[in-house]
Design an enzyme around this catalytic site. Sequence first.
Site, PDB file in Angstrom:
ATOM      1  N   ASP A 225       0.753  -1.150   0.128  1.00 53.38           N
ATOM      2  CA  ASP A 225       0.112   0.046  -0.134  1.00 53.38           C
ATOM      3  C   ASP A 225       0.952   1.380  -0.040  1.00 53.38           C
ATOM      4  OD1 ASP A 225      -2.649   1.103  -0.261  1.00 53.38           O
ATOM      5  OD2 ASP A 225      -2.796   1.435   2.246  1.00 53.38           O
ATOM      6  N   SER A 249      -7.600   5.034  -0.782  1.00 51.02           N
ATOM      7  CA  SER A 249      -7.718   3.736  -1.581  1.00 51.02           C
ATOM      8  C   SER A 249      -9.070   3.403  -1.507  1.00 51.02           C
ATOM      9  CB  SER A 249      -7.102   2.784  -0.838  1.00 51.02           C
ATOM     10  OG  SER A 249      -5.593   3.239  -0.849  1.00 51.02           O
ATOM     11  N   GLN A 303      -4.663  -1.497  -7.620  1.00 46.36           N
ATOM     12  CA  GLN A 303      -5.462  -0.568  -6.749  1.00 46.36           C
ATOM     13  C   GLN A 303      -6.031   0.516  -7.559  1.00 46.36           C
ATOM     14  OE1 GLN A 303      -3.835   2.620  -3.858  1.00 46.36           O
ATOM     15  NE2 GLN A 303      -4.257   0.722  -2.454  1.00 46.36           N
TER      16      GLN A 303
END
Length: 314
Positions: A225, A249, A303
Amino acid sequence: MSDDNDTRSADPQQLVDGLVKLLTVEKRAADIYCGRQQKGGVGRVFGGQVLAQALQAAQASVTDGKTAHSLHAYFLRGGREGAPIKYRIARDFDGRSFANRRVVATQEGDDGMPCPILNLTASFQTPETGLEHEDAPMPDVVGPDDLRPDMEVRRETVEKLGDRLNDAQRALMLRPRAIEMRTHDKLHWMNSDPKPPRAHSWFRTVAPLPDDPALHRAVITYASDYTLLGTSALPHGLSWMRGELVGASLDHAIWFHRPIDEHTRADEWLLYATDSPWSGSGRGFNRGRIYNRRGDLVASVAQEGMMRKRKKRD
């Protein structure tokens, strides 16, 4: 400047031990686990922490030798520091070769009721051999031994900016980290020049981890991340760190391609190559490929995140 905010005063093994503790979920009841809080954390919980803790809860519920090969997650709300996170497991499938676990992460809301912050589904497989091919060459970038640690650059930036940073920004920049990053490209939050949406960073924990493959997958998940959402901001020359963007996100997916061994451990250098083929409609789409030093593809990541230009106040 307080030494408490400088990595030069932090013991590397203590930092890594703290990360291991953070990612070790506690079983509270059948298929219910509780995640620890980040020591000294303020504001919103780091998304990688929730992802890794949810994966750890799912992994703890699979005990027949199957290992996680993929996860798919949706961030529903930003978790807040200072409140425990509960992970509830649903055993959706247990087959001979594959198994599936669904995890709902919740925190107590303002009304005292459980409030979902993340949904995650993880798939597990009994190890086996099969047809093999790999068509994802490792990018030709400088190795980690010839790059400066990102923290050195952060320290220099804080010293250069001086009073232009408030205490919170300074603490965030200098917070000791259990994962060391060494960036091949110029750090995007320092550069306002638009550039192609591609970035390359090496990462590893700053001290050895225990020999637990599930933990290494969780640490890789945690680190995945980092830097990813920022890749879609590169063509626009904007940065969250400079307060020019608002973002979060929305979802996150990882595919683990190789078993954890001496070449794929999270305490050995891994290259995180990210790219963003598209942004628009207030969203940015990002992809990541994680390689070991031999050039093997260890994992793939995808993502999408909210990405909006911050409006200037009159």
